[in-house]
Design a protein around this motif. Sequence first.
Motif, PDB file in Angstrom:
ATOM      1  N   ASP A  17      63.263   5.972  93.650  1.00 49.60           N
ATOM      2  CA  ASP A  17      63.627   6.791  94.805  1.00 49.60           C
ATOM      3  C   ASP A  17      65.116   7.124  94.832  1.00 49.60           C
ATOM      4  O   ASP A  17      65.631   7.558  95.850  1.00 49.60           O
ATOM      5  N   GLU A  45      52.193   7.885  95.477  1.00 48.84           N
ATOM      6  CA  GLU A  45      51.316   6.978  96.202  1.00 48.84           C
ATOM      7  C   GLU A  45      51.032   5.678  95.457  1.00 48.84           C
ATOM      8  O   GLU A  45      50.219   4.877  95.886  1.00 48.84           O
ATOM      9  N   THR A  46      51.720   5.472  94.358  1.00 48.33           N
ATOM     10  CA  THR A  46      51.543   4.186  93.677  1.00 48.33           C
ATOM     11  C   THR A  46      52.812   3.342  93.778  1.00 48.33           C
ATOM     12  O   THR A  46      52.868   2.234  93.275  1.00 48.33           O
ATOM     13  N   TYR A  47      53.826   3.880  94.451  1.00 52.34           N
ATOM     14  CA  TYR A  47      55.090   3.166  94.523  1.00 52.34           C
ATOM     15  C   TYR A  47      55.141   2.281  95.758  1.00 52.34           C
ATOM     16  O   TYR A  47      54.784   2.697  96.855  1.00 52.34           O
ATOM     17  N   SER A  48      55.622   1.041  95.574  1.00 50.62           N
ATOM     18  CA  SER A  48      55.780   0.138  96.714  1.00 50.62           C
ATOM     19  C   SER A  48      56.986  -0.758  96.507  1.00 50.62           C
ATOM     20  O   SER A  48      57.290  -1.165  95.390  1.00 50.62           O
ATOM     21  N   GLU A  49      57.642  -1.029  97.615  1.00 50.64           N
ATOM     22  CA  GLU A  49      58.771  -1.968  97.567  1.00 50.64           C
ATOM     23  C   GLU A  49      58.272  -3.404  97.455  1.00 50.64           C
ATOM     24  O   GLU A  49      59.024  -4.302  97.113  1.00 50.64           O
ATOM     25  N   LEU A  50      57.015  -3.614  97.788  1.00 47.48           N
ATOM     26  CA  LEU A  50      56.446  -4.956  97.707  1.00 47.48           C
ATOM     27  C   LEU A  50      56.006  -5.245  96.286  1.00 47.48           C
ATOM     28  O   LEU A  50      55.543  -4.352  95.579  1.00 47.48           O
ATOM     29  N   ILE A  63      53.996  -8.409  93.800  1.00 43.14           N
ATOM     30  CA  ILE A  63      53.078  -9.549  93.906  1.00 43.14           C
ATOM     31  C   ILE A  63      53.853 -10.866  94.050  1.00 43.14           C
ATOM     32  O   ILE A  63      53.392 -11.800  94.689  1.00 43.14           O
ATOM     33  N   ILE A 110      54.555 -12.068  97.655  1.00 41.68           N
ATOM     34  CA  ILE A 110      53.447 -12.525  98.490  1.00 41.68           C
ATOM     35  C   ILE A 110      52.994 -13.914  98.055  1.00 41.68           C
ATOM     36  O   ILE A 110      52.659 -14.131  96.900  1.00 41.68           O
ATOM     37  N   PHE A 148      46.847 -11.222 107.648  1.00 41.32           N
ATOM     38  CA  PHE A 148      47.303 -10.892 106.293  1.00 41.32           C
ATOM     39  C   PHE A 148      48.295  -9.715 106.340  1.00 41.32           C
ATOM     40  O   PHE A 148      49.372  -9.749 105.721  1.00 41.32           O
ATOM     41  N   ARG A 167      51.651 -10.694 107.751  1.00 47.26           N
ATOM     42  CA  ARG A 167      52.482 -11.404 106.758  1.00 47.26           C
ATOM     43  C   ARG A 167      53.134 -10.419 105.807  1.00 47.26           C
ATOM     44  O   ARG A 167      54.297 -10.579 105.428  1.00 47.26           O
ATOM     45  N   LEU A 168      52.380  -9.405 105.422  1.00 51.07           N
ATOM     46  CA  LEU A 168      52.962  -8.385 104.532  1.00 51.07           C
ATOM     47  C   LEU A 168      54.075  -7.620 105.246  1.00 51.07           C
ATOM     48  O   LEU A 168      55.126  -7.335 104.667  1.00 51.07           O
ATOM     49  N   ASN A 228      57.611  -9.022 105.385  1.00 52.13           N
ATOM     50  CA  ASN A 228      58.393  -9.117 104.157  1.00 52.13           C
ATOM     51  C   ASN A 228      59.736  -8.389 104.307  1.00 52.13           C
ATOM     52  O   ASN A 228      59.763  -7.227 104.724  1.00 52.13           O
ATOM     53  N   ALA A 285      61.570  -6.987 102.295  1.00 50.69           N
ATOM     54  CA  ALA A 285      61.697  -5.766 101.489  1.00 50.69           C
ATOM     55  C   ALA A 285      61.316  -4.523 102.296  1.00 50.69           C
ATOM     56  O   ALA A 285      61.736  -3.408 101.965  1.00 50.69           O
ATOM     57  N   LEU A 286      60.539  -4.727 103.363  1.00 49.09           N
ATOM     58  CA  LEU A 286      60.089  -3.578 104.160  1.00 49.09           C
ATOM     59  C   LEU A 286      60.896  -3.395 105.445  1.00 49.09           C
ATOM     60  O   LEU A 286      60.625  -2.469 106.216  1.00 49.09           O
ATOM     61  N   PHE A 330      62.244   0.073 106.644  1.00 50.47           N
ATOM     62  CA  PHE A 330      61.361   1.242 106.667  1.00 50.47           C
ATOM     63  C   PHE A 330      60.743   1.489 108.045  1.00 50.47           C
ATOM     64  O   PHE A 330      60.601   0.566 108.848  1.00 50.47           O
ATOM     65  N   HIS A 388      53.772   1.675 101.877  1.00 49.85           N
ATOM     66  CA  HIS A 388      54.144   0.670 100.879  1.00 49.85           C
ATOM     67  C   HIS A 388      53.047  -0.391 100.741  1.00 49.85           C
ATOM     68  O   HIS A 388      52.746  -0.847  99.629  1.00 49.85           O
ATOM     69  N   ILE A 389      52.466  -0.773 101.883  1.00 51.51           N
ATOM     70  CA  ILE A 389      51.423  -1.802 101.829  1.00 51.51           C
ATOM     71  C   ILE A 389      50.172  -1.252 101.147  1.00 51.51           C
ATOM     72  O   ILE A 389      49.548  -1.930 100.318  1.00 51.51           O
ATOM     73  N   ASN A 396      50.025   1.107  98.909  1.00 55.62           N
ATOM     74  CA  ASN A 396      50.314   1.200  97.478  1.00 55.62           C
ATOM     75  C   ASN A 396      50.307  -0.169  96.818  1.00 55.62           C
ATOM     76  O   ASN A 396      49.827  -0.339  95.698  1.00 55.62           O
ATOM     77  N   PHE A 397      50.842  -1.142  97.555  1.00 53.46           N
ATOM     78  CA  PHE A 397      50.862  -2.502  97.026  1.00 53.46           C
ATOM     79  C   PHE A 397      49.441  -3.008  96.799  1.00 53.46           C
ATOM     80  O   PHE A 397      49.121  -3.581  95.757  1.00 53.46           O
ATOM     81  N   ASN A 447      47.781  -3.917  93.215  1.00 49.69           N
ATOM     82  CA  ASN A 447      47.597  -5.351  92.949  1.00 49.69           C
ATOM     83  C   ASN A 447      46.238  -5.907  93.376  1.00 49.69           C
ATOM     84  O   ASN A 447      46.068  -7.126  93.398  1.00 49.69           O
ATOM     85  N   ASN A 495      60.009  11.479 100.905  1.00 52.57           N
ATOM     86  CA  ASN A 495      60.432  10.301 100.134  1.00 52.57           C
ATOM     87  C   ASN A 495      61.857   9.933 100.517  1.00 52.57           C
ATOM     88  O   ASN A 495      62.669   9.583  99.674  1.00 52.57           O
ATOM     89  N   ARG A 519      65.187   8.374 101.434  1.00 57.63           N
ATOM     90  CA  ARG A 519      65.819   7.065 101.266  1.00 57.63           C
ATOM     91  C   ARG A 519      67.139   7.084 102.018  1.00 57.63           C
ATOM     92  O   ARG A 519      67.965   7.954 101.806  1.00 57.63           O
ATOM     93  N   PHE A 534      70.602   6.117 102.428  1.00 64.70           N
ATOM     94  CA  PHE A 534      71.687   5.530 101.636  1.00 64.70           C
ATOM     95  C   PHE A 534      72.741   4.977 102.587  1.00 64.70           C
ATOM     96  O   PHE A 534      73.404   5.727 103.295  1.00 64.70           O
TER      97      PHE A 534
END
Lengths: 373, 309
Positions: A321, A361-366, A368, A371, B11, B14-15, B18, B20-21, B24, B32-33, B35-36, B40, B261, B263, B265
Amino acid sequence: MKSRFIKAVEFTIFSLIILVIIQTIVEDIALLLNWEVSIRTVLIVTGFVFDLIFTIEFLVRLYWAIVERRVAKYLFEKRGWIDFLASIPLLMFNSGPALLSLFTGGSLFIIFSDVLNILKVLKAVRIARILRFLRVIKIFKNIKYAESAMAQRHIARITSLTVTSIVLILFVFSTLSGLFLIPGLQADHLRQQEAMVRLVDKAYGTQAMDPRLSTAINELDRSLLKITDENNTVLFARFGDDTLDKYYMREDLSVKANTTGTLRIIFDHKPVQQDIALQNILVFSIIIIIMICYLFIYSPHFAITVTDPLHVMQEGMQSKDYNLEVRIPKKYKNDDVFKLARLYNEHYLPLKDREIFGKAETYSELSIEDIKL
Amino acid sequence: MDNEPTIGAQFVLRLLENPALASFSPLQKELHIINFLKVNINQLYPTLSSAGYFPGKTKDQIFSMVYESLKQIINKSLFPHLKKIITENIDFSFISSLTGSNGLKNAMSEQVLGFLQKLLQKSTARLNFLGPLTALDLAISDKYIDESFQRRSYLHFELTKVQKLSLTQEETKNLIKLSLLLKTSVNLLAVGGDVNSQEVRAAAVQNQFADKVLGALESQLDLIPPEALKSALHSNISFLESPDVEATARVAAIFAARCSNFRQFTKIDRGADTPDKSWFNIARRNYKFYGFDSKMLDEFYKTAAENGW
């Protein structure tokens, strides 16, 4: 724990380098401004302590380098040669003899003076002090003036080269001129003293000093401080003994005798030392100005024209980004780096933008790893 | 079985916690969740299908349950935020100038809010709402419209002479904000709530489809004049394919894309250009791909460059 200890040691050394440079300059200023002997004695002792600490530091570092079999790396890559040049030679030729001279009431100085020409001894002692300025390079190394390691390395390299060149060239020239007494202020000073001894010898012999002659001598050579006869009777004195004791150390004085040995003629050597001190201050000023220029003019220029655009491009290529363009200054637009930056701005970023559009849509700041289930 | 929503909510919470979020917005967090989870799900599945979570459920079922919990949690902060934008940031009085008749501002805002709350149950609408919502939060259109009214160049000409808006500067800004807010209404006819769907993206809509949606939209937002609804719907149409698309729609399309998108700065790197200037310059090179008005992008680029945005 270990790293904290090392950090503490590094900080102490860094502080000592700053202090020793201040001490070196103050020592020269003390000479130039005719400060009292008591202050100069303190400065000589502190100079010795500093040199002793740096010698120990060098020996410890060298020992560990030998143990870890990386002597060449330490001496050349980690600038161990600076540690060496700015410690042992100084201890041997500058602060060590100066301190011994203090303790021996100047007798050691007299021995040296007998073996060598007194001016050569003086010069050797004072010129060695120039080597202390090499430590400036180590201070520079510790200043975090640029974020980029590449910028730091380049500026540090160019600083080392400049400072070392100046110091070593001056050291070599000064040593050579001292050894061979190349015509100059110091040689003139020595010749003038010898002429004065002959004049005094001819004019007075063992006779009592005529006040008119005393006035003439006073005006003829300002470095002539005192004449005494074999009975220690003062024939001529520019100052009283109290003033001499207060403002003159043993090495500031040169004692000569006439041909028959009946007269003791004391000269002032400070003008020669002050001349060298002035040179040292000049050299140090040059080094400081050059370093300031590198730090505040060249370093930002290097960052603007090399490392900053590279950093922006690297970020743009690493981070999904991050879409900031490289700012291209007009006057440097034909530099290789900015030609590359133009390609990055005009081709890479638009391409990346289109690429991300399809895959956003596949990008995430999270991740694995974040968690814990 | 009954406590699955609770487990899903726990759940998700908890996400959401985080760090990291943390920076946002709620919808960005949701994206983001999602996509995560998409990336995963295979690694998470052994744990999520265990006794403590969703035993006996398939990956798709788990995904749907977690997503449903996520939507509910996000909606708790999203809807009050939307209400605030609609009631405080948009002044609906411009509609009177647009139609020449007095409308009930409160009724309009309530109707829009109710419509959006319903629309945003659709996953595609939520995804496509991210850019417009960020643009509204940042009021990005305001500063550029103010500048364009000062410049009186291309955009001002397009708004006043081509689109023939007889609105004041403030009213024009409100029309653009409403266009941004309702831009996602193009997803009104999207079927189902499949989060994997990418059926409607910026500038991917045909004129005929927009007209079809307009009919449905007019019935649900009868207090909002068709001019405003068209502006919102047409912001999804490529300017290159439909050069007569409204200027307000083109502006909304650009700013929604600018913020999709987005961001933030906190510090711009030395040697880098400013965020808006960079984005508009990239968009100028990609205008055909996105279907943007290149002259409008040129003007925004100049404005951003001159103002250090």
